[in-house]
Write a protein that holds these residues in place. Sequence first.
Motif, PDB file in Angstrom:
ATOM      1  N   ALA A 210       0.840  -1.207   0.000  1.00  0.00           N
ATOM      2  CA  ALA A 210       0.000   0.000   0.000  1.00  0.00           C
ATOM      3  C   ALA A 210       0.871   1.252   0.000  1.00  0.00           C
ATOM      4  N   ALA A 211       1.969   1.223   0.734  1.00  0.00           N
ATOM      5  CA  ALA A 211       2.888   2.362   0.748  1.00  0.00           C
ATOM      6  C   ALA A 211       3.470   2.578  -0.647  1.00  0.00           C
ATOM      7  N   ALA A 212       3.898   1.513  -1.296  1.00  0.00           N
ATOM      8  CA  ALA A 212       4.472   1.630  -2.646  1.00  0.00           C
ATOM      9  C   ALA A 212       3.449   2.195  -3.625  1.00  0.00           C
ATOM     10  N   LEU A 213       2.208   1.745  -3.520  1.00  0.00           N
ATOM     11  CA  LEU A 213       1.156   2.262  -4.389  1.00  0.00           C
ATOM     12  C   LEU A 213       0.914   3.754  -4.156  1.00  0.00           C
ATOM     13  N   ALA A 214       1.228   4.220  -2.952  1.00  0.00           N
ATOM     14  CA  ALA A 214       1.076   5.637  -2.614  1.00  0.00           C
ATOM     15  C   ALA A 214       2.341   6.441  -2.928  1.00  0.00           C
ATOM     16  N   GLY A 215       3.346   5.778  -3.526  1.00  0.00           N
ATOM     17  CA  GLY A 215       4.580   6.473  -3.882  1.00  0.00           C
ATOM     18  C   GLY A 215       5.581   6.589  -2.758  1.00  0.00           C
ATOM     19  N   LEU A 216       5.479   5.681  -1.780  1.00  0.00           N
ATOM     20  CA  LEU A 216       6.375   5.705  -0.622  1.00  0.00           C
ATOM     21  C   LEU A 216       7.141   4.392  -0.528  1.00  0.00           C
ATOM     22  N   ARG A 217       8.393   4.484  -0.149  1.00  0.00           N
ATOM     23  CA  ARG A 217       9.221   3.291   0.026  1.00  0.00           C
ATOM     24  C   ARG A 217       9.541   3.119   1.509  1.00  0.00           C
ATOM     25  N   LEU A 218       9.063   2.017   2.090  1.00  0.00           N
ATOM     26  CA  LEU A 218       9.420   1.645   3.461  1.00  0.00           C
ATOM     27  C   LEU A 218      10.613   0.698   3.379  1.00  0.00           C
ATOM     28  N   SER A 219      11.367   0.579   4.452  1.00  0.00           N
ATOM     29  CA  SER A 219      12.478  -0.368   4.476  1.00  0.00           C
ATOM     30  C   SER A 219      11.955  -1.769   4.236  1.00  0.00           C
ATOM     31  N   SER A 220      12.668  -2.530   3.411  1.00  0.00           N
ATOM     32  CA  SER A 220      12.291  -3.924   3.175  1.00  0.00           C
ATOM     33  C   SER A 220      13.420  -4.639   2.466  1.00  0.00           C
ATOM     34  N   SER A 221      13.321  -5.947   2.441  1.00  0.00           N
ATOM     35  CA  SER A 221      14.285  -6.750   1.708  1.00  0.00           C
ATOM     36  C   SER A 221      13.593  -7.989   1.154  1.00  0.00           C
ATOM     37  N   CYS A 222      13.260  -8.939   2.019  1.00  0.00           N
ATOM     38  CA  CYS A 222      12.753 -10.237   1.550  1.00  0.00           C
ATOM     39  C   CYS A 222      11.298 -10.203   1.085  1.00  0.00           C
ATOM     40  N   ARG A 223      10.493  -9.363   1.690  1.00  0.00           N
ATOM     41  CA  ARG A 223       9.061  -9.245   1.406  1.00  0.00           C
ATOM     42  C   ARG A 223       8.258 -10.505   1.720  1.00  0.00           C
ATOM     43  N   ASN A 224       8.813 -11.382   2.555  1.00  0.00           N
ATOM     44  CA  ASN A 224       8.059 -12.581   2.934  1.00  0.00           C
ATOM     45  C   ASN A 224       8.058 -12.840   4.435  1.00  0.00           C
TER      46      ASN A 224
END
Length: 110
Positions: free
Chosen positions: A28-42
């Motif tokens: 949801a953050a990415a869809l709003a144009g925001l990047r939160l910290s992440s790596s694996c996404r699982n």
Amino acid sequence: MTARAFTITLLPSKRVFASTGETSILEAAALAGLRLSSSCRNGTCRACLCRLRDGDVRYRIEWPGLSAEEKADGWILPCVAIPLADVKIEADFEEIPPPADTKPGRGRGF
């Protein structure tokens, strides 16, 4: 079951964006144009670990990479956390820059 829209607020910035209740907080953050910290996404690397200050989430996976104590203390993994209500989380973010102009012939000397 019909999806419901929820509001996600990032603290301390008070930046707000929407979630359909079907996407993870990270998506949801990415869809709003925001990047939160992440790596694996699982839900295993813990790069996105942040604290839930208000609201409730469910997880896409049976047991994300959190201990019972961390869950009890309000820690969540936004990459696999789906909001069940409006939520407030403590998380830093970056603006995702808009895509570069990719029209054919632009900037390539054609």
